[in-house]
Scaffold this motif. Structure first.
Motif, PDB file in Angstrom:
ATOM      1  N   ASN A 307       0.903  -1.607  -0.067  1.00 21.55           N
ATOM      2  CA  ASN A 307       0.063  -0.248  -0.275  1.00 21.55           C
ATOM      3  C   ASN A 307       1.048   0.999  -0.047  1.00 21.55           C
ATOM      4  O   ASN A 307       2.203   1.294   0.025  1.00 21.55           O
ATOM      5  N   SER A 412       4.610  -0.668   6.822  1.00 18.77           N
ATOM      6  CA  SER A 412       3.599  -0.283   5.913  1.00 18.77           C
ATOM      7  C   SER A 412       3.011  -1.946   5.247  1.00 18.77           C
ATOM      8  O   SER A 412       3.756  -2.467   5.842  1.00 18.77           O
ATOM      9  N   ASN A 414      -0.269  -3.949   3.304  1.00 21.08           N
ATOM     10  CA  ASN A 414      -1.987  -4.780   3.277  1.00 21.08           C
ATOM     11  C   ASN A 414      -1.636  -5.530   4.187  1.00 21.08           C
ATOM     12  O   ASN A 414      -0.632  -6.384   3.493  1.00 21.08           O
ATOM     13  N   TYR A 428      -5.717  -1.650   6.227  1.00 21.54           N
ATOM     14  CA  TYR A 428      -4.670  -1.387   5.897  1.00 21.54           C
ATOM     15  C   TYR A 428      -3.236  -0.771   7.171  1.00 21.54           C
ATOM     16  O   TYR A 428      -3.303   0.473   7.187  1.00 21.54           O
ATOM     17  N   ASN A 478      -7.450  -8.020  -1.308  1.00 19.32           N
ATOM     18  CA  ASN A 478      -7.153  -6.185  -2.498  1.00 19.32           C
ATOM     19  C   ASN A 478      -6.104  -6.578  -3.321  1.00 19.32           C
ATOM     20  O   ASN A 478      -4.936  -7.871  -3.892  1.00 19.32           O
ATOM     21  N   ASN A 480      -3.698  -4.088  -4.760  1.00 18.05           N
ATOM     22  CA  ASN A 480      -2.469  -2.881  -4.892  1.00 18.05           C
ATOM     23  C   ASN A 480      -3.839  -1.339  -5.089  1.00 18.05           C
ATOM     24  O   ASN A 480      -3.495  -0.206  -5.567  1.00 18.05           O
ATOM     25  N   GLU A 482      -7.388   0.898  -3.194  1.00 22.96           N
ATOM     26  CA  GLU A 482      -7.299   1.915  -2.309  1.00 22.96           C
ATOM     27  C   GLU A 482      -8.610   0.984  -1.269  1.00 22.96           C
ATOM     28  O   GLU A 482      -9.230   0.062  -1.269  1.00 22.96           O
ATOM     29  N   PRO A 483      -8.576   0.894   0.202  1.00 18.63           N
ATOM     30  CA  PRO A 483      -8.904   0.217   1.073  1.00 18.63           C
ATOM     31  C   PRO A 483     -10.776   0.408   0.702  1.00 18.63           C
ATOM     32  O   PRO A 483     -10.942  -0.260   2.064  1.00 18.63           O
TER      33      PRO A 483
END
Length: 740
Positions: A307, A412, A414, A428, A478, A480, A482-483
């Motif tokens: 992320n 960092s 996800n 996230y 996910n 890559n 947005e959450p």
């Protein structure tokens, strides 16, 4: 004339002395490392039919010792590169490219951070790292003929920690901040929504900077800064899925599909570990780590995707006339400056290139033609991630696992999670700076460096970051993105619930659009349905794909360029090796994807299309060869056809162009692991695959290429996790020890 002859001889002798000195000075200049305090370690390394090791030991430290030796047996070549990076000596191996890594090593004060913070780690965590270092030292001592650089060993736990400090920030995109500042390029920020005072995605902030290797050293000048770690800067990618038993109709499922370079310092290495102290885990790590970064234990598992929240702030310093002091709150402070030596190998010579690095209370400082700029980033000055990764390896419940993530110690990535109880979760995860919201500041621009209230300390609380636990949809993914698209309609988070100062990215990828659509449309996500989704090779006509084809439809062309345009307009938007336009689309689409993802200038369609046409004609004599002739998986003498595109769920992301014009995959689907916990409470099982094999730098090994055909055929191999399975499939077993 005798004096002339004598002068020539003297000059030649002097030149020889200089050449010899430049060829040999670096090992003498380098400081001798220290081995960890002696402790006896013993581990057993058991390998299955694919050479994947399961490392056993009485203690966790014994296992970590065995991890180092097993990995060195398979890839000591790459491990040495990582060790050299952790000591600021990589340029002595890799030349100009290595100088980029070494400069950043000094700029970020990787060694100083490790020296200050490593002693504060819990004793059992330090024991793990000391044991891992002891294993590296043991292998180096036993195989002196493989060593690339003198005085690289011994290493200790602090050295290994310094490598973590150097590499971790680049996974969330610190290189996209530091690189432009030192390379004279525009600084682009790509986070967050449009809010008052925040530039929109793609707006530039401020130009900067000469290259870190200035013109005065032309013979040793470096290329623009490259990422010391992490995924390809222009083509980040990974996929992950978790499915509940209610939605799968059977097991709780976790699919790890990370996209990393297939070789090098951030290529996955598969392994398993089991100790008498309760550490039992299988997954993969990067060179230089004593534990897996992703995978599963008996009770739970997780995987990661990159992320890119806004984790870094840039401050312009107000300097005095001679550049030795900066102003803060009306007072002048001394700028910390030190000169470092980068040992840059050029052919047979190693040049000592001197550079000055600076630091202020804000963080590392970069000087360029526009002034002095300080950078502050999430996770700066910490090594707590070393402990957090170790603890989640041994977690047994969602609460215990989430408690470790909540420390915000891992800067960092996800996290996508699943466990034997049927829980699934998405976090996230990001050590986002705890920026004050009650001050006037453009956090995405260049901040004034003379205001101490803008120098934040620490990270936001865990409760402030996006996370989804057990959504009603029964699935999480996910790619890559947005959450706020993670679990389907009715289960997704609302972006309005999160402060814009967090700088959460608002991006979609084609992989995200495809996964969201396919997951949402599926009534049941059983193994067959998930396999179709994982290996999907289609594009949605949205985002950059839609823009590209809008341009194609209006492109005026004639001759072969018009023929290529018309062929592309018949494309079925699937990189499956079946359509006549697949090869042309593969060559064309990647740079448009990279431009959208990185907020860079959109390529010129006519030029890109002409380049693709020229390449295909030169190497294949036609513009419509089968894509399988163009895209290849190559290692040693094995050369296989591939499918998938730069931003498809079956990912063939970036490649090297070989002399014959074929594209040899460099980065894409790498380590894949498919984990299932049966609904009836039975024991966990998993399958996996690597693109090449477990011994990627050992051509003499049977495991140099033995997974390639399976990888190309979309097949997985069994993971040997339980002791009875490990022993039944064992092809070798050795005991390693440093006992005196």
């Amino acid at each position: 004339m005798k004096w002339v002859k004598g002068s020539v001889i003297a000059l030649v002798a002097l030149v020889l002395v200089v050449v010899v000195a430049l060829a040999t000075w670096e090992p003498f200049f380098a400081e001798e490392g220290e081995a960890p305090p002696y402790r006896e370690y013993t581990a057993e390394i058991v390998r299955d039919e694919y050479g994947v090791p399961m490392i056993y030991g009485d203690t966790d430290a014994d296992v970590a010792y065995g991890v180092a030796i097993a990995h060195a047996q398979d890839d000591f070549f790459t491990l040495q590169d990582v060790v050299a990076m952790s000591k600021g000596r990589y340029a002595a191996i890799a030349g100009e490219e290595g100088a980029q890594f070494d400069f950043v090593y000094h700029l970020l004060d990787a060694r100083g951070t490790a020296q200050r913070e490593y002693p504060s780690l819990p004793a059992d965590t330090r024991a793990l790292f000391e044991a891992y270092a002891a294993g590296l030292n043991q292998y180096a001592a036993d195989h002196p003929g493989e060593i690339k650089l003198a005085k690289l060993f011994p290493v200790d736990g602090e050295d290994v920690a310094a490598g973590f400090v150097l590499r971790q920030p680049f996974f969330f995109g610190l290189g996209n901040v530091i690189g432009p500042l030192v390379a004279g390029e525009e600084l682009r920020r790509e986070f967050g929504p449009d809010i008052p005072g925040f530039p929109r995605d793609g707006e530039t902030i401020e130009p900067s900077a000469p290259d870190i290797m200035e013109q005065a050293d032309e013979q040793a000048s470096a290329r623009p800064l490259v990422l010391p770690a992490g995924e390809d800067a222009a083509h980040l990618g990974s996929n992950a899925w978790a499915v509940s038993p209610e939605k799968s109709g059977g097991p709780t499922t976790l699919i790890s599909n990370s996209h990393q370079p297939l070789r090098g310092g951030v290529a996955w290495y598969e392994l398993g570990v089991q100790s008498g102290e309760g550490w039992h885990f299988t997954g993969a790590n990067f060179p230089g780590s004593p534990f897996p970064f992703l995978g599963h234990n008996e009770d739970l598992g997780w995987t990661n995707t990159v992320n890119r929240p806004d984790m870094a702030d840039v401050y312009k310093l107000e300097m005095n006339e001679d550049g030795t002091q900066y102003r803060l709150d009306g007072e002048w402070r001394d700028l910390e400056s030190k000169t470092v030596t980068l040992p840059v190998k050029l052919g047979p010579l190693t040049l000592p290139i001197r550079r000055t690095v600076h630091r202020s209370v804000h963080g590392p400082v970069i000087e360029n033609d526009n002034g002095f700029f300080a950078v502050r980033y999430g996770g700066m000055g910490s090594v707590q991630q070393l402990d957090a990764y170790y603890r989640i390896n041994k977690a047994s419940t969602l609460e215990e696992w989430q408690g470790q993530i909540a420390r915000m110690a891992i800067p960092s990535t996800n996290f996508i999670y699943a466990d034997r109880e049927g829980n699934i979760a998405y976090v996230y995860n990001a050590a986002i700076p705890d920026r004050p919201e009650d001050v006037s500041a453009n956090w995405r621009g260049i901040l004034p460096g003379d205001r101490s209230e803008l120098i934040w300390d620490g990270t936001v609380e865990y409760e402030e970051i996006p996370r989804v636990v057990n959504p009603a949809s029964g699935w999480i993914y996910n790619a890559n993105n947005e959450p706020f698209t993670a679990a389907g309609a009715g289960s997704d988070l609302d972006p309005e619930d999160f402060s814009p100062v967090l700088g959460i990215e608002r991006k979609q990828t084609n992989r995200s659009r495809r996964a969201y659509r396919l997951l949402s449309d599926a009534e049941t996500l059983d193994r067959a349905a998930l396999e179709r989704i994982k290996y999907d090779s289609a594009y949605e006509r949205e985002g950059y794909v839609d823009m590209l084809f809008d341009q194609l439809e209006t492109l005026e062309a004639d001759g072969e360029l018009a023929e290529a345009r018309d062929l592309l307009l018949t494309w079925d938007f699937t990189a499956d090796n079946e359509g006549r336009a697949d090869a042309l689309a593969l060559l064309l689409i990647r740079d448009f994807m990279g431009a959208e993802y990185n907020n860079t200038e959109v390529p010129d369609l006519r030029e890109e299309l002409q380049d693709a046409v020229d390449h295909l004609n030169e190497h294949f004599g036609r513009i419509d060869p089968p894509m399988s002739d163009l895209l290849r998986l190559r290692q040693g003498d094995v050369d296989l056809p591939l499918d998938g595109g730069s931003d498809t769920l079956r990912a063939s992301t970036t490649w090297d162009v070989d002399e014959d014009g074929r594209l040899s995959l460099r980065h894409g689907d790498s380590f894949i692991q498919w984990v299932e916990w049966p609904a009836d409470g039975g024991r966990v099982s998993s399958r996996s695959i690597q693109p090449f094999g477990s011994a990627t730098t050992r051509p003499e090994s049977p495991h140099f290429t033995d997974q390639m055909q399976l990888y190309v055929d979309h097949r997985l191999k069994p993971v040997r996790f339980w002791p009875d399975e490990v022993r039944a499939a064992a092809t070798s077993s050795i005991t390693v020890t440093n006992a005196r």
